[in-house]
Design an enzyme around this catalytic site. Sequence first.
Site, PDB file in Angstrom:
ATOM      1  N   ASP A  88       0.851  -1.198   0.000  1.00 37.23           N
ATOM      2  CA  ASP A  88       0.000   0.000   0.000  1.00 37.23           C
ATOM      3  C   ASP A  88       0.885   1.245   0.000  1.00 37.23           C
ATOM      4  O   ASP A  88       0.604   2.234  -0.677  1.00 37.23           O
ATOM      5  CB  ASP A  88      -0.894  -0.019   1.242  1.00 37.23           C
ATOM      6  CG  ASP A  88      -2.150   0.812   1.089  1.00 37.23           C
ATOM      7  OD1 ASP A  88      -2.163   1.709   0.243  1.00 37.23           O
ATOM      8  OD2 ASP A  88      -3.122   0.561   1.829  1.00 37.23           O
ATOM      9  N   HIS A 107      -7.665  -0.966   9.029  1.00 38.22           N
ATOM     10  CA  HIS A 107      -6.704  -0.498   8.021  1.00 38.22           C
ATOM     11  C   HIS A 107      -7.062   0.964   7.749  1.00 38.22           C
ATOM     12  O   HIS A 107      -7.944   1.243   6.941  1.00 38.22           O
ATOM     13  CB  HIS A 107      -6.853  -1.384   6.775  1.00 38.22           C
ATOM     14  CG  HIS A 107      -6.034  -0.971   5.600  1.00 38.22           C
ATOM     15  ND1 HIS A 107      -4.918  -1.675   5.193  1.00 38.22           N
ATOM     16  CD2 HIS A 107      -6.157   0.050   4.711  1.00 38.22           C
ATOM     17  CE1 HIS A 107      -4.405  -1.114   4.111  1.00 38.22           C
ATOM     18  NE2 HIS A 107      -5.142  -0.055   3.789  1.00 38.22           N
ATOM     19  N   HIS A 120      -6.225   4.799   6.667  1.00 35.91           N
ATOM     20  CA  HIS A 120      -5.390   5.843   6.064  1.00 35.91           C
ATOM     21  C   HIS A 120      -5.566   7.101   6.917  1.00 35.91           C
ATOM     22  O   HIS A 120      -6.551   7.244   7.630  1.00 35.91           O
ATOM     23  CB  HIS A 120      -5.794   6.052   4.604  1.00 35.91           C
ATOM     24  CG  HIS A 120      -5.344   4.915   3.720  1.00 35.91           C
ATOM     25  ND1 HIS A 120      -4.268   5.023   2.878  1.00 35.91           N
ATOM     26  CD2 HIS A 120      -5.795   3.650   3.587  1.00 35.91           C
ATOM     27  CE1 HIS A 120      -4.090   3.863   2.253  1.00 35.91           C
ATOM     28  NE2 HIS A 120      -5.010   3.009   2.668  1.00 35.91           N
ATOM     29  N   CYS A 149      -4.149   5.040  -2.313  1.00 36.18           N
ATOM     30  CA  CYS A 149      -4.694   4.158  -3.341  1.00 36.18           C
ATOM     31  C   CYS A 149      -4.846   4.958  -4.622  1.00 36.18           C
ATOM     32  O   CYS A 149      -5.465   6.021  -4.622  1.00 36.18           O
ATOM     33  CB  CYS A 149      -6.042   3.605  -2.886  1.00 36.18           C
ATOM     34  SG  CYS A 149      -6.800   2.589  -4.166  1.00 36.18           S
TER      35      CYS A 149
HETATM   36  P1  HMG Z   1      -9.757  -5.707 -16.019  1.00 33.75           P
HETATM   37  O1  HMG Z   1      -9.213  -4.825 -17.087  1.00 33.75           O
HETATM   38  O2  HMG Z   1     -11.244  -5.694 -15.801  1.00 33.75           O
HETATM   39  O3  HMG Z   1      -9.265  -7.215 -16.146  1.00 33.75           O
HETATM   40  O4  HMG Z   1      -9.064  -5.312 -14.659  1.00 33.75           O
HETATM   41  P2  HMG Z   1      -9.271  -8.253 -17.313  1.00 33.75           P
HETATM   42  O5  HMG Z   1      -9.470  -9.585 -16.662  1.00 33.75           O
HETATM   43  O6  HMG Z   1     -10.206  -7.818 -18.414  1.00 33.75           O
HETATM   44  O7  HMG Z   1      -7.757  -8.200 -17.851  1.00 33.75           O
HETATM   45  C1  HMG Z   1      -7.247  -7.064 -18.527  1.00 33.75           C
HETATM   46  C2  HMG Z   1      -5.736  -7.244 -18.702  1.00 33.75           C
HETATM   47  O8  HMG Z   1      -5.094  -7.271 -17.415  1.00 33.75           O
HETATM   48  C3  HMG Z   1      -5.326  -8.539 -19.405  1.00 33.75           C
HETATM   49  O9  HMG Z   1      -4.096  -8.256 -20.072  1.00 33.75           O
HETATM   50  C4  HMG Z   1      -5.040  -9.469 -18.266  1.00 33.75           C
HETATM   51  O10 HMG Z   1      -4.158 -10.507 -18.592  1.00 33.75           O
HETATM   52  C5  HMG Z   1      -4.389  -8.527 -17.264  1.00 33.75           C
HETATM   53  P3  HMG Z   1      -4.041  -7.871 -21.652  1.00 33.75           P
HETATM   54  O11 HMG Z   1      -4.730  -9.020 -22.319  1.00 33.75           O
HETATM   55  O12 HMG Z   1      -4.797  -6.570 -21.779  1.00 33.75           O
HETATM   56  O13 HMG Z   1      -2.569  -7.746 -21.907  1.00 33.75           O
HETATM   57  N1  HMG Z   1      -4.559  -8.976 -15.874  1.00 33.75           N
HETATM   58  C6  HMG Z   1      -3.561  -9.160 -15.017  1.00 33.75           C
HETATM   59  N2  HMG Z   1      -2.230  -9.027 -15.120  1.00 33.75           N
HETATM   60  C7  HMG Z   1      -1.493  -9.342 -14.036  1.00 33.75           C
HETATM   61  N3  HMG Z   1      -2.016  -9.741 -12.859  1.00 33.75           N
HETATM   62  C8  HMG Z   1      -3.339  -9.875 -12.717  1.00 33.75           C
HETATM   63  C9  HMG Z   1      -4.166  -9.591 -13.825  1.00 33.75           C
HETATM   64  N4  HMG Z   1      -5.491  -9.630 -14.007  1.00 33.75           N
HETATM   65  C10 HMG Z   1      -5.730  -9.259 -15.263  1.00 33.75           C
HETATM   66  N5  HMG Z   1      -3.853 -10.269 -11.552  1.00 33.75           N
HETATM   67  C11 HMG Z   1      -8.160  -5.987 -12.537  1.00 33.75           C
HETATM   68  C12 HMG Z   1      -9.370  -6.005 -13.466  1.00 33.75           C
HETATM   69  C13 HMG Z   1      -8.632  -6.484 -11.197  1.00 33.75           C
HETATM   70  C14 HMG Z   1      -7.082  -6.892 -13.090  1.00 33.75           C
HETATM   71  C15 HMG Z   1      -7.636  -4.538 -12.454  1.00 33.75           C
HETATM   72  O14 HMG Z   1      -8.719  -3.713 -12.174  1.00 33.75           O
HETATM   73  C16 HMG Z   1      -6.562  -4.378 -11.417  1.00 33.75           C
HETATM   74  O15 HMG Z   1      -5.471  -4.906 -11.513  1.00 33.75           O
HETATM   75  N6  HMG Z   1      -6.871  -3.611 -10.369  1.00 33.75           N
HETATM   76  C17 HMG Z   1      -5.929  -3.474  -9.260  1.00 33.75           C
HETATM   77  C18 HMG Z   1      -6.194  -2.242  -8.549  1.00 33.75           C
HETATM   78  C19 HMG Z   1      -5.249  -2.118  -7.384  1.00 33.75           C
HETATM   79  O16 HMG Z   1      -4.253  -2.806  -7.257  1.00 33.75           O
HETATM   80  N7  HMG Z   1      -5.615  -1.155  -6.526  1.00 33.75           N
HETATM   81  C20 HMG Z   1      -4.836  -0.882  -5.362  1.00 33.75           C
HETATM   82  C21 HMG Z   1      -4.891  -1.963  -4.340  1.00 33.75           C
HETATM   83  S1  HMG Z   1      -6.388  -1.979  -3.396  1.00 33.75           S
HETATM   84  C22 HMG Z   1      -6.097  -0.848  -2.130  1.00 33.75           C
HETATM   85  O17 HMG Z   1      -5.104  -0.171  -2.125  1.00 33.75           O
HETATM   86  C23 HMG Z   1      -7.082  -0.793  -1.013  1.00 33.75           C
HETATM   87  C24 HMG Z   1      -6.577  -1.454   0.276  1.00 33.75           C
HETATM   88  O18 HMG Z   1      -5.345  -0.919   0.682  1.00 33.75           O
HETATM   89  C25 HMG Z   1      -7.609  -1.221   1.375  1.00 33.75           C
HETATM   90  C26 HMG Z   1      -8.012   0.267   1.489  1.00 33.75           C
HETATM   91  O19 HMG Z   1      -7.168   1.088   1.885  1.00 33.75           O
HETATM   92  O20 HMG Z   1      -9.154   0.564   1.126  1.00 33.75           O
HETATM   93  C27 HMG Z   1      -6.427  -2.975   0.106  1.00 33.75           C
HETATM   94 MG    MG Z   2      -5.094   0.902   1.813  1.00 35.75          MG
END
Ligand code: HMG
Ligand code: MG
Length: 303
Positions: free
Chosen positions: A18, A209, A211, A242
């Site tokens: 994070d 958790h 922030h 985030c």
């Molecule tokens: P999408 O575009 O809907 O996914 O994204 P998709 O299944 O259609 O795939 C699109 C492309 O992404 C494809 O590649 C997949 O292979 C690739 P392309 O064919 O275009 O080359 N892909 C991946 N690559 C690597 N690893 C993967 C993966 N999945 C698909 N796992 C998706 C949906 C969930 C993937 C996207 O929205 C995403 O990665 N989001 C992540 C967002 C994120 O990390 N946010 C920050 C973390 S959460 C946070 O900080 C909150 C927290 O701290 C708590 C709080 O504070 O609230 C936890």
């Molecule tokens: Mg967070």
Amino acid sequence: MSFDYPDKVRIFEVGARDGLQNEKTQIPTNIKVELIERLVDAGVTAIETGSFVSPKWVPQMADTADVMSEIERKQNVSYSVLTPNMKGYEGARNSGADEILIFTAASEAFNQRNINCSIAESLDRFAPVVAEAKKDGIPFKASVSCSLGSPFGEEITPAAVAEVSKKLYDMGAYEISIADTIGVGTPRKTVEVLEAVAKVIPLEAIGIHFHDTYGQALANIHAALQVGVTKIDSSVAGLGGCPYAPGATGNVATEDVVYMLEGMGIDSGLDLTKLIKTAWFISDYLDRAPVSSVAKALKNKLD
Ligand code: HMG
Ligand code: MG
């Protein structure tokens, strides 16, 4: 007046995930590895090392597999990664993660921006992840973003947070992390939400958790301790944010939490001096002071 505080808490250190995920300049793998190893040396036993998410969405986490293979693992330390779907789960499993974090939200608008699906769809997407994790014997936690407020103006009710928390717990998550993604919560709201969640899942399964965007995180943690919560997420130097929550700043700083806990006689098992040195290590690398008040106040007292 006397309160029934816990004697001991577990800190889950999220600085390497994070904390760094929102940094614009790519941080070299070796710096991430050193950060994680220093935190473990400071006594951290539960640590988030990165995430297996789309590198197009979060480029900073693209080297998580390398980070996982390069860290020198210590026994009795749980190295955890964040996974949004099966592709992420496979990365997590291949990297030898000890546990994973799945994540959804109490806000529909945030979930769409963060993982491109509704809350209900995200639970469907997690079903195969959870099934595999159970088969592989990999424990999982689950995070509920925007539990104390949404960046998109929706009202988040304690009942809505409790509902999604219960669904995640029923799926088998051993801990539900109640996240204040944009740091807007205040102690009364914190207590209301935690009490609502504690009515539907065991108190021991609730983590927090927070922030610190509005400077409320320590007050909210204090309120959570009074409710009986003993699982706290934090980020060294107060790093974090985030990318899909406009205006969100870092997590509460680990050293600020540990300073408060020490003052209250609550054991976290962490070494404050080593934490502060680690906060300055990563902050010096990033060329800015830690957000943490404690790291700044005690800098000149370090040997
Ligand atoms: P999408 O575009 O809907 O996914 O994204 P998709 O299944 O259609 O795939 C699109 C492309 O992404 C494809 O590649 C997949 O292979 C690739 P392309 O064919 O275009 O080359 N892909 C991946 N690559 C690597 N690893 C993967 C993966 N999945 C698909 N796992 C998706 C949906 C969930 C993937 C996207 O929205 C995403 O990665 N989001 C992540 C967002 C994120 O990390 N946010 C920050 C973390 S959460 C946070 O900080 C909150 C927290 O701290 C708590 C709080 O504070 O609230 C936890
Ligand atoms: Mg967070």
